[in-house]
Design a protein around this motif. Sequence first.
Motif, mmCIF file in Angstrom:
data_model
loop_
_atom_site.group_PDB
_atom_site.id
_atom_site.type_symbol
_atom_site.label_atom_id
_atom_site.label_comp_id
_atom_site.label_asym_id
_atom_site.label_seq_id
_atom_site.Cartn_x
_atom_site.Cartn_y
_atom_site.Cartn_z
ATOM 1 N N MET A 1 36.538 41.898 28.764
ATOM 2 C CA MET A 1 37.455 40.804 28.433
ATOM 3 C C MET A 1 37.601 39.844 29.616
ATOM 4 N N LYS A 2 37.710 40.425 30.802
ATOM 5 C CA LYS A 2 37.829 39.608 32.016
ATOM 6 C C LYS A 2 36.588 38.721 32.178
ATOM 7 N N ASN A 3 35.415 39.328 31.972
ATOM 8 C CA ASN A 3 34.161 38.570 32.114
ATOM 9 C C ASN A 3 34.043 37.476 31.061
ATOM 10 N N ALA B 1 33.628 33.543 31.718
ATOM 11 C CA ALA B 1 32.477 32.785 31.210
ATOM 12 C C ALA B 1 32.941 31.595 30.376
ATOM 13 N N ALA B 2 34.040 31.779 29.633
ATOM 14 C CA ALA B 2 34.529 30.712 28.750
ATOM 15 C C ALA B 2 35.466 29.758 29.486
ATOM 16 N N GLY B 3 35.679 29.979 30.765
ATOM 17 C CA GLY B 3 36.596 29.137 31.536
ATOM 18 C C GLY B 3 38.042 29.315 31.114
#
Length: 478
Positions: A90-92, A96-98
Amino acid sequence: MRIEDQDGPTSSGSMLSDVADAAPKKIFIKTYGCQMNVYDSDRMVDVMAPHGYSETSSPDDADIVLLNTCHIRERAADKVYSELGRLRDMKNEREAAGGKKLVIGVAGCVAQAEGSEMQRRAPYVDMIVGPQSYHNLPAMVARSGNGGPAQVETDFPAEDKFVSMPAAEKRKTLARGPTAFLTIQEGCDKFCTFCVVPYTRGSEYSRPLTRILDEARSLVDGGVREITLLGQNVNAFHGEDEAGRPTTLGGLIRALAKIDGLERLRYTTSHPRDMDDALIEAHGDVKKLMPYLHLPVQSGSDRVLDAMNRQHTAEHYIRLIEKIRAARPDIALSSDFIVGFPGETDADFEATLGLIREVGFVQAYSFKYSSRPGTPAATRDEQIAEEVKVERLQRLQALIGEQQVAFNRACAGRRLPVLFDRKGRTPTQLVGRSPYLQSVHIENAPASLFGQIAEIDIEEGFAQSLRGRLVREVLAPA
Ligand code: SAH
Ligand code: SF4
Ligand code: F3S
């Protein structure tokens, strides 16, 4: 995990003033393990509230996700790592989605036990905070997110935690309903050879009497009718009174019973060695103390009890129960059992079943022995095969199940005072607690009954609950 959202931020001007001045932030806490963790999770919400954090019931909109963990059995600890894997993803994804940053924290007994080991195993974790260090959370949050290794706070002194937590009347989480937990004691000095608690929670510490009484009064002012006093070894309580003299759990119960509006008291979890006469007497004459006692015995075999370092025999336990029943004949008993402790023979296990038959329990928690790193029993030879543990557990649970359903069925026809503390499955159903901690369901309940104690005619007893009917004439105004 948390039941309801909290209000927005309440104050600023702290070390996190930049955070408090900005848009309200959200914290999500997932709680594992015992009731003391439930109590602590609320305290962590309280400690973060003045810094602009409100609680959320979903990790998706949270700025901080905190796992309040349990280390008692292997499965409990494993669950934490699988949940952490999901949080890392979730953190990643957010990164990635800003999207907004996610701070991942681990609190509780796994945090305490693993400390910097967790830093290595799960490097994406930002904060690792042991059960006695929650007052340090705001400072840890303020420092988090700078890309460094996880901060680890696992110091021990329990008094710091209680002294530094917001006073009860300032809590966001005060009185979530008519029942509440109140931690009065932390830690354990018993060192049962299977157990991690003395290592994760540290040595015994009892809170001072006046702090407990103040907290109880605040809870009652907030609408609480029933308080369960908590401690890993709650009947070893010896909190000081105003003159600095040690008191006892029996004395504390008598003092709490004087609080108007507080109708019911319970306590958990107790050790058989610490059931003193004053406490047993309190069961006899303090009406507000509910006739229910959770008193773990673990095994009915003296050989196993000795290897567990339980410091009592089966006979001692049985005599103790006789004494308690003499003081309070209708007391309902609950216990904890471990099957498959290293070296447990068929005869040892039969002795446990024998004790269960002799005592008679209304419910119990039972576990397969789980080897815990760092505990003396983990290094013993004669570990028991999994299939033997499974079979023993099934037999034990079947016997307890029989006793439980027999007790519940025998309640049919009785009139019991029930504290209604939960909504039911249908809009007109309410669920409450009997004095014996059974769940009682009633239909066509007036909404005004929520939070009240009412006399209920029990119509039917099931495996896990009772069905009853409101005694209207008792509730009707005179
Ligand atoms: N302080 C309480 C309970 C602490 S833990 C007491 O003294 O009884 C709750 C229960 O978990 C214990 O009573 C025990 O039955 C169980 N437990 C603790 N360690 C365990 C282990 N290593 N394997 C299986 N069950 C365990
Ligand atoms: Fe663990 Fe034994 Fe202490 Fe209970 S009394 S917390 S089982 S060491
Ligand atoms: Fe688990 Fe710690 Fe409670 S190990 S049972 S959360 S004291």
